[in-house]
Write an enzyme that holds these catalytic residues in place. Sequence first.
Site, PDB file in Angstrom:
ATOM      1  N   GLU B  85       0.840  -1.205   0.000  1.00 56.75           N
ATOM      2  CA  GLU B  85       0.000   0.000   0.000  1.00 56.75           C
ATOM      3  C   GLU B  85       0.872   1.252   0.000  1.00 56.75           C
ATOM      4  OE1 GLU B  85      -0.147  -2.633   2.060  1.00 56.75           O
ATOM      5  OE2 GLU B  85      -2.133  -2.826   2.997  1.00 56.75           O
ATOM      6  N   CYS B 121      -0.077   1.078   7.482  1.00 54.08           N
ATOM      7  CA  CYS B 121      -0.738   1.393   6.208  1.00 54.08           C
ATOM      8  C   CYS B 121      -2.061   2.114   6.426  1.00 54.08           C
ATOM      9  CB  CYS B 121      -0.914   0.120   5.380  1.00 54.08           C
ATOM     10  SG  CYS B 121       0.679  -0.536   4.784  1.00 54.08           S
TER      11      CYS B 121
END
Lengths: 193, 193
Positions: B85, B121
């Site tokens: 990500e 993330c």
Amino acid sequence: MDLPRLRRQALVTLPDWTAAYLQTVPEPNDDIGFIELAVSLSRQNVEHGTGGPFGAVVVERDTCRIVSVGVNRVVPLHNSSLHAEVVALMLAQAAVGSYSLDDPGIPPHALYTSCDPCAMCLGAIWWSGVRRVVCAASTEDALAAGFDEGPVFADSYAYLEARGVEFVRGLRREAARQVLMSYVEGDGKVYNG
Amino acid sequence: MDLPRLRRQALVTLPDWTAAYLQTVPEPNDDIGFIELAVSLSRQNVEHGTGGPFGAVVVERDTCRIVSVGVNRVVPLHNSSLHAEVVALMLAQAAVGSYSLDDPGIPPHALYTSCDPCAMCLGAIWWSGVRRVVCAASTEDALAAGFDEGPVFADSYAYLEARGVEFVRGLRREAARQVLMSYVEGDGKVYNG
């Protein structure tokens, strides 16, 4: 599919002034010295206009050797993940040559940061392998300056502490808070305000 | 102080196979297509031995144009922050030329990820400006494969949702879970196990 505009790399850099600045500073050898260096890096970053008001240092604990430094590079490098802590951890891992500062055979490392970590940085600390984190300004100080640190809870700290990460918070808090306020008063860019 | 070994930069790269692989894949135009691409990137990353079993895609929502892709690069690049990500968000911001995918004048963006985001993330998503996140495998699937996602709570999602970030979870979960298990069975490196 053909995606000619797709980027394949991104570069993470310290500002140009860093190396010369460090040469003007005596080498610290205790918590106070390292946290003052993190705060002074945050101040330099504001004064040079090279990013947000945050600085960090990674130290090898046994030897008190500085392994890396970091400052916030979000706005100039167009990269919202480049908080001072993330930059310092990335450069420390590059120096050590491992994705973990807690690998067997690697001596223990500590992170000094001019402000309590945001949600992203707390997670980055978890993955990084640093086992001690010393912070200056508080989450509330960051919020007062307009930075919303994201989903950080008391349980977030408890989770890491239960897994062996030690936190020391509030060391040189007032000096760090003043850098945050000077940034706001200087019309510095506050993202997610 | 003189710190000759201090690193001043770190490079974030996609694996070499990425561009050629994308040319073999038809361009998706809906949630199912984009999440399947994220999962297939995670599988390719395992098969090529270029990182952990995670993939991600950033999409411009109005046009369904792919802005960036990312895969986990932690072990090969010695960098614990390079989750799929984070890589995808960094490359998307580099492509757009801004630290925020939610700037005025920038169309809305979505992130597709082969697994529920870890603590880091989730925080990176918060800062990035993506306003929609679609996930395949669950946090439990990651944990079953040995990846401890860090301090992520139901309140972490609620915090982001209250601030306008939409989450869709479990889309193509089984396919993504199988990639995680194939990584473990192939003796892939599980960090923070």
